[in-house]
Design a protein around this motif. Structure first.
Motif, mmCIF file in Angstrom:
data_model
loop_
_atom_site.group_PDB
_atom_site.id
_atom_site.type_symbol
_atom_site.label_atom_id
_atom_site.label_comp_id
_atom_site.label_asym_id
_atom_site.label_seq_id
_atom_site.Cartn_x
_atom_site.Cartn_y
_atom_site.Cartn_z
ATOM 1 N N ALA A 214 0.672 -1.221 0.109
ATOM 2 C CA ALA A 214 0.122 -0.117 0.024
ATOM 3 C C ALA A 214 0.812 1.019 -0.007
ATOM 4 O O ALA A 214 0.667 2.303 -0.583
ATOM 5 N N SER A 217 2.011 2.106 -3.353
ATOM 6 C CA SER A 217 0.902 2.586 -4.117
ATOM 7 C C SER A 217 0.763 3.940 -3.671
ATOM 8 O O SER A 217 0.903 4.843 -4.394
ATOM 9 N N SER A 234 3.294 -3.528 -6.274
ATOM 10 C CA SER A 234 2.490 -3.662 -4.961
ATOM 11 C C SER A 234 2.322 -5.157 -4.678
ATOM 12 O O SER A 234 1.453 -5.639 -5.392
ATOM 13 N N GLY A 237 -1.321 -5.393 -1.310
ATOM 14 C CA GLY A 237 -1.869 -4.065 -0.806
ATOM 15 C C GLY A 237 -1.678 -2.957 -1.658
ATOM 16 O O GLY A 237 -0.697 -2.731 -2.378
ATOM 17 N N ALA A 239 -3.219 1.225 -2.176
ATOM 18 C CA ALA A 239 -3.817 2.609 -1.606
ATOM 19 C C ALA A 239 -5.231 2.478 -1.456
ATOM 20 O O ALA A 239 -5.887 3.297 -0.556
ATOM 21 N N CYS A 241 -7.237 -0.211 -0.685
ATOM 22 C CA CYS A 241 -7.564 -0.982 0.449
ATOM 23 C C CYS A 241 -8.272 -0.202 1.242
ATOM 24 O O CYS A 241 -7.969 0.802 1.638
ATOM 25 N N ALA A 244 -6.336 0.981 4.334
ATOM 26 C CA ALA A 244 -5.173 1.803 3.953
ATOM 27 C C ALA A 244 -5.191 3.303 4.377
ATOM 28 O O ALA A 244 -4.337 4.102 4.303
#
Length: 513
Positions: A214, A217, A234, A237, A239, A241, A244
């Motif tokens: 994440a 990302s 990535s 995970g 961004a 999610c 996150a």
């Protein structure tokens, strides 16, 4: 005997003088010297540990450039991990003085130059982790192995986690995202200095797993990394999610403030800044018991926030910043198992039945904003292919699949769609790297190929050509031990992705206390 000793001495001497090494390296902060090791067959590697990429960070402040040092810094010991709860969650480990990185540089018969660079960002739920590659005393991530196998420079960085890395009041008094700023400072340092270590500053790949995935990302989406990153990977995970981003950080800050005897008014931020850092760290540990009605995924509170600076907008609105970055994203087919096992422990036992009601309860929690319509549609989506009397294997597998879809797979698919949509103006020969994968060991070869040039043509043999992910084709490669052309598939779990991304969002929202 004397003659034999002379031969041995000469042999050792020849081995020593044939070693390739960068020696003392000049950086913006001063000179550093690492350790040169022999990795076999006339190959050597320089290893630099504990190189500072920023100054000791101020409490709840962005990192600042390191003031530098005199003489030669002996970079042979890892820096301390950033202050965090220990593995028993009954104390802390690490230090606030933690912004250091490590570098592995492989050499052949001559000293390397202009090698691709891979920067690793660790996972750990934004609460734990370190740059050394260790998790619970196990060396999970070896910078040396990747550098040696891929002929790339590998960098691992540290960043603040937990309260000290991600506490936010939701306003300008404590903006948050300090851990993301640490990552960004390290990436920028690498871009400015890595040429001295034999790396190509114009060929930097960032990669990470879970919260690290994440983070990767986020680093592609922020406007602060323009021109610094060429490729990104990535793993489990992104961004998008649901875990996150915290969109209500104020309540978390107030709870932590109360735990450390700080006020929750306009004096809260100043009080928190003066509080003992270990006490702050422990105050960031929240109840970790969960159930289908109160899933673990909703208990990740100290995570990134939309601060108007690092993240000026919702992540889904920032993909234009990533348009020039080659992007890989991957999930595992049981990625959600760890979370759903906490919520529904019976799925991890052959001796304990999992009630169908637990499937319904979990889906009610995941779709609570949409009320009964959301949970009923979700339940139909996941059970319409069940037999009349579903087996325990079917029920348990469905729970794990629900968790994987909701927590990892669907957000990853959405990120790929948005990235592909912003890719239209790119004109690079590396366009075959926008894909979704299932991770396994062969992914190392594909990743390293892509860092050099293309996942299909980078020099390491792969069994199947990896297709490009596009908004229309939606092709992906399923990685496992026995791959052939049938491993190339399209529209991964389309029915379920369609439910979470199209059907559910279009249902009317239900608001209640």
């Amino acid at each position: 005997m004397t003659a034999m000793l002379g031969i041995l001495v000469v042999a050792v001497f020849l081995e020593t003088v044939s070693a390739t090494s960068l020696g003392v390296v000049y950086t913006e902060g001063g000179m550093v010297e690492g350790e040169n090791i022999h990795i076999g067959s006339g190959h050597y590697m320089d290893v630099f540990k504990g190189v500072p990429f920023a100054d000791i960070p101020g409490r709840f402040e962005k990192p600042k450039r390191h003031p530098g040092w005199d003489g030669i810094l002996k970079a042979t010991e890892y820096g301390k991990e950033c202050l965090q709860v220990n593995s028993f969650v009954n104390g802390t480990s690490g230090s606030e003085d933690c912004l250091y990185l490590n570098i592995w540089v492989p050499h052949g018969s001559i000293v390397s130059s202009d090698l691709p660079v891979m920067v690793w960002i660790y996972g750990g739920g934004f609460m734990i982790g370190n740059s050394m590659g260790f998790y619970l005393d196990t060396n999970l991530y070896s910078g040396q192995q990747i550098a040696e196998r891929g002929n790339v420079v590998v960098v691992t960085l540290a960043y603040r986690v937990g309260t000290l890395g991600f506490l936010s009041t939701g306003d300008s008094s404590l903006l948050g995202n300090y851990g993301l700023w640490d990552q960004q400072a390290a990436i920028a340092w690498v871009h400015r200095n890595i040429r001295s270590f034999g790396g190509d500053p114009d060929n930097i790949t960032i990669f990470g797993e879970s919260a690290g995935g994440a983070s990767v990302s986020f680093q592609t989406l922020t406007p602060h990394n323009k021109g610094l990153i060429k490729r990104a990977i990535s793993e489990s995970g992104v961004a998008l999610c649901n875990w996150a981003v915290n969109r209500n950080p104020r309540s978390v800050a107030e709870e932590i403030a109360l735990r450390v005897n700080c006020p929750t008014d306009h004096n809260m931020a100043s009080c928190l800044k003066m509080t003992d850092p270990e006490q702050l760290t422990m105050a960031g540990v929240f109840d970790q018991t969960s159930s289908p009605d109160d899933p673990m995924i909703y208990k990740m509170y100290l995570v990134p926030v939309i601060d108007g600076d690092f993240l000026p907008d919702e992540p889904s609105n920032l993909f234009h910043n990533a348009a020039d970055i080659d992007y890989m994203a991957g999930v595992n087919d049981m990625d959600g198992f760890t979370f759903t096992t906490d919520d529904v422990p019976s799925i991890n036992s052959d001796q304990v039945d999992t009630p169908i009601g637990d499937v319904k309860r979990l889906l009610v929690s995941y779709t609570k904003d949409k009320g009964a319509a959301g949970s009923e549609n979700a339940y139909f989506t996941y059970t319409s292919t069940w037999e009349t009397n579903p087996s325990q294997k079917t029920i348990k597998k469905t729970v794990a699949e629900i968790g994987t879809d909701y927590i990892f797979l669907v957000p990853t698919q959405a990120a790929l769609y948005l990235h592909a949509a912003k890719e239209y103006h790119r004109h690079t020969p590396e366009s075959d790297t926008d894909i979704e994968i299932h991770n396994c060991i062969i992914s190392v070869c594909l990743f390293l190929n892509s860092v050099h040039r293309d996942p299909n043509e980078g020099g390491l043999e792969v069994p199947v050509r990896w297709p490009k992910f596009t908004s229309t084709g939606q092709q992906y490669l399923e990685l496992h031990h026995d791959m052939d052309q049938s491993s190339v598939k399209e529209k991964m779990r389309l029915r379920f992705v369609h439910f979470w991304t199209s059907i559910l969002p279009n249902l009317p929202s239900v608001f209640s206390e």
